[in-house]
Motif scaffolding. Structure first.
Motif, mmCIF file in Angstrom:
data_model
loop_
_atom_site.group_PDB
_atom_site.id
_atom_site.type_symbol
_atom_site.label_atom_id
_atom_site.label_comp_id
_atom_site.label_asym_id
_atom_site.label_seq_id
_atom_site.Cartn_x
_atom_site.Cartn_y
_atom_site.Cartn_z
ATOM 1 N N PRO A 315 0.835 -1.207 0.000
ATOM 2 C CA PRO A 315 0.000 0.000 0.000
ATOM 3 C C PRO A 315 0.866 1.252 0.000
ATOM 4 N N THR A 316 0.467 2.233 -0.770
ATOM 5 C CA THR A 316 1.251 3.458 -0.884
ATOM 6 C C THR A 316 0.336 4.644 -1.122
ATOM 7 N N LYS A 317 0.820 5.818 -0.739
ATOM 8 C CA LYS A 317 0.097 7.059 -1.018
ATOM 9 C C LYS A 317 0.657 7.775 -2.233
ATOM 10 N N ASP A 318 1.795 7.324 -2.703
ATOM 11 C CA ASP A 318 2.447 7.972 -3.846
ATOM 12 C C ASP A 318 2.388 7.044 -5.049
ATOM 13 N N ILE A 319 1.822 7.532 -6.133
ATOM 14 C CA ILE A 319 1.541 6.699 -7.297
ATOM 15 C C ILE A 319 2.069 7.365 -8.554
ATOM 16 N N GLU A 320 2.793 6.595 -9.357
ATOM 17 C CA GLU A 320 3.167 7.029 -10.701
ATOM 18 C C GLU A 320 2.327 6.239 -11.696
ATOM 19 N N ALA A 321 1.822 6.912 -12.704
ATOM 20 C CA ALA A 321 0.918 6.221 -13.625
ATOM 21 C C ALA A 321 0.942 6.859 -14.999
ATOM 22 N N THR A 322 0.668 6.042 -15.992
ATOM 23 C CA THR A 322 0.393 6.537 -17.335
ATOM 24 C C THR A 322 -1.111 6.747 -17.430
ATOM 25 N N ALA A 384 -4.845 10.587 -0.164
ATOM 26 C CA ALA A 384 -5.064 10.835 1.261
ATOM 27 C C ALA A 384 -4.933 9.557 2.073
ATOM 28 N N GLU A 385 -5.232 8.428 1.446
ATOM 29 C CA GLU A 385 -5.171 7.140 2.130
ATOM 30 C C GLU A 385 -4.365 6.171 1.275
ATOM 31 N N PRO A 386 -3.694 5.225 1.907
ATOM 32 C CA PRO A 386 -2.894 4.280 1.114
ATOM 33 C C PRO A 386 -3.767 3.380 0.246
ATOM 34 N N LEU A 387 -3.274 3.077 -0.941
ATOM 35 C CA LEU A 387 -3.960 2.201 -1.873
ATOM 36 C C LEU A 387 -3.055 1.022 -2.227
ATOM 37 N N ALA A 388 -3.678 -0.119 -2.480
ATOM 38 C CA ALA A 388 -2.931 -1.320 -2.863
ATOM 39 C C ALA A 388 -3.151 -1.565 -4.349
ATOM 40 N N LEU A 389 -2.316 -0.939 -5.178
ATOM 41 C CA LEU A 389 -2.414 -1.088 -6.619
ATOM 42 C C LEU A 389 -1.352 -2.056 -7.124
ATOM 43 N N ASP A 390 -1.772 -2.955 -8.007
ATOM 44 C CA ASP A 390 -0.805 -3.739 -8.754
ATOM 45 C C ASP A 390 -0.324 -2.907 -9.935
ATOM 46 N N ALA A 420 4.595 2.292 -8.346
ATOM 47 C CA ALA A 420 4.114 2.863 -7.092
ATOM 48 C C ALA A 420 5.235 2.750 -6.064
ATOM 49 N N PHE A 421 5.430 3.788 -5.299
ATOM 50 C CA PHE A 421 6.548 3.766 -4.360
ATOM 51 C C PHE A 421 6.109 4.275 -3.005
ATOM 52 N N ASP A 422 6.884 3.949 -2.006
ATOM 53 C CA ASP A 422 6.513 4.207 -0.616
ATOM 54 C C ASP A 422 7.182 5.437 -0.028
ATOM 55 N N THR A 423 7.783 6.267 -0.860
ATOM 56 C CA THR A 423 8.500 7.419 -0.339
ATOM 57 C C THR A 423 7.506 8.408 0.272
ATOM 58 N N VAL A 424 7.479 8.493 1.578
ATOM 59 C CA VAL A 424 6.574 9.417 2.263
ATOM 60 C C VAL A 424 7.397 10.591 2.759
ATOM 61 N N ARG A 425 7.127 11.780 2.211
ATOM 62 C CA ARG A 425 7.917 12.954 2.558
ATOM 63 C C ARG A 425 7.409 13.573 3.854
ATOM 64 N N ALA A 426 8.162 14.521 4.331
ATOM 65 C CA ALA A 426 7.711 15.302 5.473
ATOM 66 C C ALA A 426 6.442 16.044 5.096
ATOM 67 N N THR A 427 5.673 16.425 6.080
ATOM 68 C CA THR A 427 4.384 17.052 5.826
ATOM 69 C C THR A 427 4.532 18.249 4.913
ATOM 70 N N ASP A 428 3.742 18.248 3.873
ATOM 71 C CA ASP A 428 3.689 19.354 2.928
ATOM 72 C C ASP A 428 2.330 20.023 3.125
ATOM 73 N N THR A 429 2.319 21.207 3.686
ATOM 74 C CA THR A 429 1.048 21.843 4.053
ATOM 75 C C THR A 429 0.175 22.095 2.838
ATOM 76 N N ALA A 430 0.784 22.374 1.694
ATOM 77 C CA ALA A 430 -0.026 22.614 0.485
ATOM 78 C C ALA A 430 -0.784 21.365 0.091
ATOM 79 N N GLU A 431 -0.172 20.189 0.376
ATOM 80 C CA GLU A 431 -0.848 18.952 0.039
ATOM 81 C C GLU A 431 -1.833 18.565 1.131
ATOM 82 N N GLU A 432 -1.424 18.697 2.387
ATOM 83 C CA GLU A 432 -2.235 18.191 3.470
ATOM 84 C C GLU A 432 -3.553 18.939 3.605
#
Length: 435
Positions: A315-322, A384-390, A420-432
């Motif tokens: 599960p990840t919150k950061d997704i790369e996609a075509t 906003a929430e982790p997703l389990a994408l293949d 999809a990668f698990d890199t969770v950055r420090a809180t970014d207020t613009a995103e949060e």
């Protein structure tokens, strides 16, 4: 499961540029395979006579919208169901006009084969390449190049050979290796259902023969089981006071009673205690069956969770996609959207438009301000929430998603998950503020 049987089903889509004769081809396929009811054919013949045509206009069998008939183009996806003694078919007749390329994404998303039409007089054009790129993007396993209107070029083999060579080379550059080229005349019926008497130089199958014999489906046991939970069933009756089942459609793979499974995104593990199908208990279920799964442990599971067996995605919150953008409203970095993955919908932020793909050259054009309608590109998303994408290349059902406008619920973009990668950055207020 890879051979044609009397009960096998092939989902296929047709695509082609405007005036390539796609609707006529579909009409010819239905007519010559005896899949048109008498009243339907009578209605087409009447409509054709009222327009001063002696022969029935077979395109009217699929172009059902008034605007389609008036303009002579296909606008919406038309689904047709027909069968031969060898196989059943679900046909998605998709639009050829560039304005409606997004509808091809809809029609081809579940297809196992795509028929791409080319006018023999015009050869491979930009829209042909776009349709091939969409088919490759959606991982359609089989592609047929139907070189139409061969009667208008004197049934010349060199014309067909040149078009077939150009398209096959382009498809190979997209990673599509299973391409069959068939010279046809939809208007005259050459090589659609019956072999052509005008092209004895062609020794391959007719279009229908190929559709009847191409391998379809896959072995479910070769894929990891993925079961998106659609509904939690708790009847709380005297007969079943402790019953708790999870209903949904098995997206891929096989589930058996006793199988160890992981519930995502929580990561809790348990085993399958029982499977109910059509009101009866069974020991096994396979995709795409709709069943109710019972688990050995009482775990907090709700709609949108994924019950998975075998190798599970992280599960990840950061997704790369075509993605293929479908809406007139452009998709831009910073947009706040809803992301729908199987039965789960979460808030998401478009962090970056990495590049846009040039359909002609297949080059990645970086620096794009956004994606316009029909554009294909690469994006980075934060949910906003982790997703389990293949990865989409591994699983079309659980590797795909939609981006939705949170204001009015319209579909914006179709996405195919890449890395999809698990890199969770420090809180970014613009995103949060959003996610």
């Amino acid at each position: 499961m890879s051979t044609a049987t009397a009960t096998s089903l092939l989902r296929f889509a047709t695509a082609g540029s405007v005036d390539d004769g796609k609707s006529t081809l579909v009409g010819r396929l239905l007519h010559d395979s005896k899949s048109v009811l008498a009243d339907q054919l009578e209605a087409v013949e009447h409509a054709s006579r009222s327009r001063g045509q002696d022969a029935p206009d077979l395109a009217l069998l699929t172009d059902g919208l008034r605007a389609e008939r008036e303009q002579g183009i296909t606008i919406d996806v038309a689904y047709r169901y027909f069968a031969t003694p060898r196989r059943r078919f679900i046909l998605a007749d998709t639009p050829g006009h560039v304005q409606y390329t997004r509808n091809m994404v809809t029609g081809a998303s579940t297809a196992e084969l795509a028929v791409v039409l080319v006018d023999a007089r015009n050869g491979v054009v930009e829209q042909t390449r776009r349709h091939a790129a969409v088919a490759a993007l959606l991982r359609v396993p089989h592609v047929v190049l139907a070189v139409n209107k061969m009667d208008l070029v004197g049934y010349a083999e060199p014309v067909f050979a040149a078009i077939a060579a150009e398209f096959t080379a382009y498809a190979a550059s997209l990673g599509v290796t299973d391409v069959l080229a068939v010279p046809i005349s939809a208007l005259a019926g050459d090589n659609v259902v019956e072999p052509s008497a005008h092209m004895d130089w062609y020794g391959g199958p007719t279009l229908l023969e190929h559709l009847e014999t191409v391998p379809v489906g896959s072995d479910p046991s070769a894929e990891p089981a993925r079961f998106p939970v659609q509904y939690v069933i708790r009847p709380q009756t005297e007969e079943h006071p402790d019953y708790r089942g999870y209903a949904g459609q098995l997206a891929s793979g096989v589930l058996r009673v006793g199988d160890p499974v992981t519930v995502l995104p929580s990561g809790h593990t348990t085993t399958v205690a029982g499977i109910d199908a059509l009101g009866r208990r069974t020991d096994i279920a396979w995709a795409p069956q709709s069943v109710t799964v019972r688990l050995a442990d009482d775990i907090d599971i709700s709609r949108g969770d994924l019950i998975a067996a075998g190798a599970t995605p992280a599960p990840t919150k950061d997704i790369e996609a075509t993605v293929s953008h479908l809406n007139e409203r452009p998709l831009r970095a910073g947009d706040k959207v809803l992301l729908k993955h199987t039965t789960r919908t979460v808030r998401a932020l478009v962090k970056e438009i990495s590049y846009r793909i040039d359909i002609d050259s297949l080059e990645q054009r970086s620096g794009a301000e956004g994606l316009n309608v029909n554009d294909i590109g690469h994006v980075v998303l934060r949910t906003a929430e982790p997703l389990a994408l293949d990865a989409y290349a591994a699983n079309r059902r659980t590797g795909s998603f939609l981006l939705i406008d949170p204001a009015d619920g319209t579909t914006l973009t179709a996405g195919m998950a890449g890395e999809a990668f698990d890199t969770v950055r420090a809180t970014d207020t613009a995103e949060e503020d959003w996610v």
